[in-house]
Structures are given as structure tokens and as C-alpha cells.
Design a protein around this motif. Structure first.
Motif, PDB file in Angstrom:
ATOM      1  N   MET A  12       0.763  -1.143  -0.098  1.00 28.20           N
ATOM      2  CA  MET A  12      -0.116  -0.094  -0.079  1.00 28.20           C
ATOM      3  C   MET A  12       0.792   1.279  -0.088  1.00 28.20           C
ATOM      4  SD  MET A  12      -2.753  -1.375  -0.234  1.00 28.20           S
ATOM      5  CE  MET A  12      -3.685   0.130  -0.631  1.00 28.20           C
ATOM      6  N   PHE A  13       2.030   1.082   0.521  1.00 32.47           N
ATOM      7  CA  PHE A  13       2.981   2.327   0.417  1.00 32.47           C
ATOM      8  C   PHE A  13       3.312   2.756  -0.720  1.00 32.47           C
ATOM      9  CE2 PHE A  13       7.418   3.963  -0.147  1.00 32.47           C
ATOM     10  CZ  PHE A  13       7.254   4.975   0.581  1.00 32.47           C
ATOM     11  N   TYR A  14       3.340   1.859  -1.827  1.00 34.49           N
ATOM     12  CA  TYR A  14       3.499   2.155  -3.284  1.00 34.49           C
ATOM     13  C   TYR A  14       2.415   3.074  -3.739  1.00 34.49           C
ATOM     14  CZ  TYR A  14       7.484  -0.959  -2.715  1.00 34.49           C
ATOM     15  OH  TYR A  14       8.584  -1.434  -2.300  1.00 34.49           O
ATOM     16  N   VAL A  15       1.162   2.420  -3.515  1.00 37.04           N
ATOM     17  CA  VAL A  15       0.004   3.284  -3.683  1.00 37.04           C
ATOM     18  C   VAL A  15      -0.029   4.553  -3.491  1.00 37.04           C
ATOM     19  CG1 VAL A  15      -2.628   3.285  -3.826  1.00 37.04           C
ATOM     20  CG2 VAL A  15      -1.368   1.054  -4.127  1.00 37.04           C
ATOM     21  N   CYS A  16       0.174   4.707  -2.164  1.00 44.75           N
ATOM     22  CA  CYS A  16       0.374   6.149  -1.495  1.00 44.75           C
ATOM     23  C   CYS A  16       1.201   7.126  -2.181  1.00 44.75           C
ATOM     24  CB  CYS A  16       0.622   6.167  -0.160  1.00 44.75           C
ATOM     25  SG  CYS A  16      -0.773   5.343   0.841  1.00 44.75           S
ATOM     26  N   LEU A  17       2.453   6.369  -2.492  1.00 44.72           N
ATOM     27  CA  LEU A  17       3.519   7.039  -3.180  1.00 44.72           C
ATOM     28  C   LEU A  17       2.909   7.597  -4.714  1.00 44.72           C
ATOM     29  CD1 LEU A  17       6.579   8.052  -3.200  1.00 44.72           C
ATOM     30  CD2 LEU A  17       7.198   5.756  -3.933  1.00 44.72           C
TER      31      LEU A  17
ATOM     32  N   GLY B 118      -1.118  -8.436   1.700  1.00 43.57           N
ATOM     33  CA  GLY B 118      -1.276  -7.339   0.667  1.00 43.57           C
ATOM     34  C   GLY B 118      -2.476  -7.569  -0.174  1.00 43.57           C
ATOM     35  N   GLY B 119      -3.005  -8.754  -0.511  1.00 44.17           N
ATOM     36  CA  GLY B 119      -4.076  -9.059  -1.172  1.00 44.17           C
ATOM     37  C   GLY B 119      -5.371  -8.486  -0.349  1.00 44.17           C
TER      38      GLY B 119
ATOM     39  N   VAL C 117      -4.910  -9.720  -7.383  1.00 47.36           N
ATOM     40  CA  VAL C 117      -4.815 -10.489  -6.030  1.00 47.36           C
ATOM     41  C   VAL C 117      -4.421 -11.891  -6.074  1.00 47.36           C
ATOM     42  CG1 VAL C 117      -5.858 -10.863  -3.926  1.00 47.36           C
ATOM     43  CG2 VAL C 117      -6.530  -8.742  -5.208  1.00 47.36           C
ATOM     44  N   LEU C 118      -3.292 -12.263  -5.392  1.00 49.28           N
ATOM     45  CA  LEU C 118      -2.994 -13.577  -5.489  1.00 49.28           C
ATOM     46  C   LEU C 118      -2.900 -14.233  -4.230  1.00 49.28           C
ATOM     47  CD1 LEU C 118       0.424 -12.720  -7.441  1.00 49.28           C
ATOM     48  CD2 LEU C 118      -1.755 -13.676  -8.314  1.00 49.28           C
ATOM     49  N   ASN C 119      -3.319 -15.570  -3.953  1.00 48.43           N
ATOM     50  CA  ASN C 119      -3.276 -16.140  -2.740  1.00 48.43           C
ATOM     51  C   ASN C 119      -4.157 -15.638  -1.723  1.00 48.43           C
ATOM     52  OD1 ASN C 119      -2.635 -18.251  -1.162  1.00 48.43           O
ATOM     53  ND2 ASN C 119      -0.710 -17.195  -0.268  1.00 48.43           N
ATOM     54  N   CYS C 120      -5.462 -14.847  -2.147  1.00 51.45           N
ATOM     55  CA  CYS C 120      -6.299 -14.210  -1.191  1.00 51.45           C
ATOM     56  C   CYS C 120      -7.561 -14.211  -1.606  1.00 51.45           C
ATOM     57  CB  CYS C 120      -5.646 -12.898  -0.674  1.00 51.45           C
ATOM     58  SG  CYS C 120      -6.710 -12.030   0.506  1.00 51.45           S
TER      59      CYS C 120
ATOM     60  N   CYS D 223      -4.670   3.714 -10.477  1.00 51.89           N
ATOM     61  CA  CYS D 223      -3.514   2.639 -10.571  1.00 51.89           C
ATOM     62  C   CYS D 223      -3.770   1.146 -10.758  1.00 51.89           C
ATOM     63  CB  CYS D 223      -2.773   2.696  -9.194  1.00 51.89           C
ATOM     64  SG  CYS D 223      -3.865   1.794  -7.730  1.00 51.89           S
ATOM     65  N   CYS D 224      -3.070   0.484 -11.190  1.00 47.17           N
ATOM     66  CA  CYS D 224      -3.406  -1.274 -11.427  1.00 47.17           C
ATOM     67  C   CYS D 224      -2.582  -1.624  -9.867  1.00 47.17           C
ATOM     68  CB  CYS D 224      -2.234  -1.534 -12.514  1.00 47.17           C
ATOM     69  SG  CYS D 224      -2.532  -3.337 -12.761  1.00 47.17           S
ATOM     70  N   LEU D 225      -3.551  -2.225  -9.013  1.00 51.50           N
ATOM     71  CA  LEU D 225      -3.247  -2.582  -7.916  1.00 51.50           C
ATOM     72  C   LEU D 225      -2.835  -4.069  -7.732  1.00 51.50           C
ATOM     73  CD1 LEU D 225      -2.840  -1.642  -4.885  1.00 51.50           C
ATOM     74  CD2 LEU D 225      -5.250  -1.890  -4.684  1.00 51.50           C
ATOM     75  N   VAL D 226      -1.737  -4.472  -7.303  1.00 51.65           N
ATOM     76  CA  VAL D 226      -1.215  -5.763  -7.170  1.00 51.65           C
ATOM     77  C   VAL D 226      -1.090  -6.177  -5.697  1.00 51.65           C
ATOM     78  CG1 VAL D 226       0.178  -7.709  -7.600  1.00 51.65           C
ATOM     79  CG2 VAL D 226      -0.372  -5.987  -9.431  1.00 51.65           C
ATOM     80  N   GLY D 227      -1.789  -7.248  -5.176  1.00 52.52           N
ATOM     81  CA  GLY D 227      -1.378  -7.593  -3.771  1.00 52.52           C
ATOM     82  C   GLY D 227      -1.267  -9.077  -3.554  1.00 52.52           C
ATOM     83  N   HIS D 228      -0.725  -9.700  -2.759  1.00 51.27           N
ATOM     84  CA  HIS D 228      -0.419 -10.995  -2.336  1.00 51.27           C
ATOM     85  C   HIS D 228      -0.485 -11.111  -0.659  1.00 51.27           C
ATOM     86  CE1 HIS D 228       2.120 -14.364  -1.187  1.00 51.27           C
ATOM     87  NE2 HIS D 228       1.676 -15.099  -2.095  1.00 51.27           N
ATOM     88  N   ASP D 229      -1.367 -12.396  -0.658  1.00 51.80           N
ATOM     89  CA  ASP D 229      -1.521 -12.656   0.768  1.00 51.80           C
ATOM     90  C   ASP D 229      -1.963 -11.603   1.562  1.00 51.80           C
ATOM     91  OD1 ASP D 229      -1.450 -14.395   3.005  1.00 51.80           O
ATOM     92  OD2 ASP D 229       0.336 -14.462   3.275  1.00 51.80           O
TER      93      ASP D 229
END
Length: 138
Positions: free
Chosen positions: A1-6, A23-24, A43-46, A15-21
Motif C-alpha cells: 500500500m505504500f507504493y499506492v500512496c507514493l 497485501g491481497g 490479487v494472488l493467494n487471497c 493505479c493498477c493494484l497488485v497484492g499477495h496474501d
């Protein structure tokens, strides 16, 4: 999420948002609450939060597997239990064959484990890590 805020601080509004576990989970919730800001969601693994909730309520075995969520809701006690005896419980969790962190078939090295333990031993770090779990029901 830090990267999204940045990205948003740099003037982007979508944005194109990617998250895993974990982070998902955060990515799902961000996209649910701010759909206008997400052009694509990966979203991966969530699972979707409502799918996870429905499944957990219908399958007691999943509720048992998720029991740590409830333990971590307690104030201060989880930090105490995870940190006593020089973080013995965390060491066991990180290195266990069933729960340990693997990397391409290799388990944590002694240096890796030391780095994790050093990080969580810093003031407030373990509480910050547990706050993911504490906020899941909010």
C-alpha cells in the motif's frame, strides 16, 4: 500500500493494484472502498473478503485454522507471548516444516532468521505486525 500512496503523492489518481496474501486483503479492501482509483486489480493467494467470511462461517475447520485472528485481538498479550524467551515462539513458527518460510525449497538461513527477529524486536514492530490482524474485523 505504500507504493499506492507514493503514486498518488506523485500526482497519479488511478493505479493498477497488485497484492499477495495480506497485501491481497489490503488490495481487495482498497479496491472496494476506492473503486474509482483502481483501473485493474490483481490479487494472488487471497480470496475476496466476503467469500472468505462466508466460507469460514460454513466450515468450522477453516475457523479453527483462522483462530490466531481472534488471539491477536487481545491487547498486549500476543506481543508478550511471541516475544518471551527471546522470541522462542516466533523462531519455531518461522522454522517449522509446516509453517516455516521457504524459499525455492530452502528454509530460512540462520542469518535470515536473525534479520527477522531483529526487525520484530524493535520497539513497536511486533505490535505493528499484529495490527494487520487487529484491524481485519473493522
Amino acid at each position: 500500500m505504500f507504493y499506492v500512496c507514493l503514486l498518488f503523492f506523485q500526482g497519479y489518481n488511478r493505479c493498477c493494484l497488485v497484492g499477495h496474501d495480506w497485501g491481497g486483503t489490503i488490495a481487495w479492501l482498497f479496491a472496494i472502498h476506492y473503486p474509482e482509483m483502481v483501473t485493474k486489480l490483481i490479487v494472488l493467494n487471497c480470496p475476496h473478503p466476503s467469500v472468505f467470511t462466508d466460507y469460514t462461517l460454513r466450515h468450522p475447520s477453516q475457523l479453527l485454522k483462522s483462530s490466531h485472528f481472534f488471539f491477536f485481538q487481545l491487547p498486549c498479550f500476543p506481543e508478550l507471548m511471541l516475544s518471551i524467551n527471546d522470541f522462542k515462539a516466533l523462531k519455531a513458527l518461522f522454522t517449522s516444516r509446516s509453517t516455516g518460510i521457504g524459499r525455492k525449497g530452502r528454509w530460512l538461513t540462520a542469518e535470515d532468521l536473525e534479520a527477522y527477529l531483529y526487525a520484530v524486536s524493535q520497539p513497536g514492530a511486533l505490535t505493528g505486525a499484529l495490527n494487520y490482524y487487529r484491524n481485519v474485523f473493522r
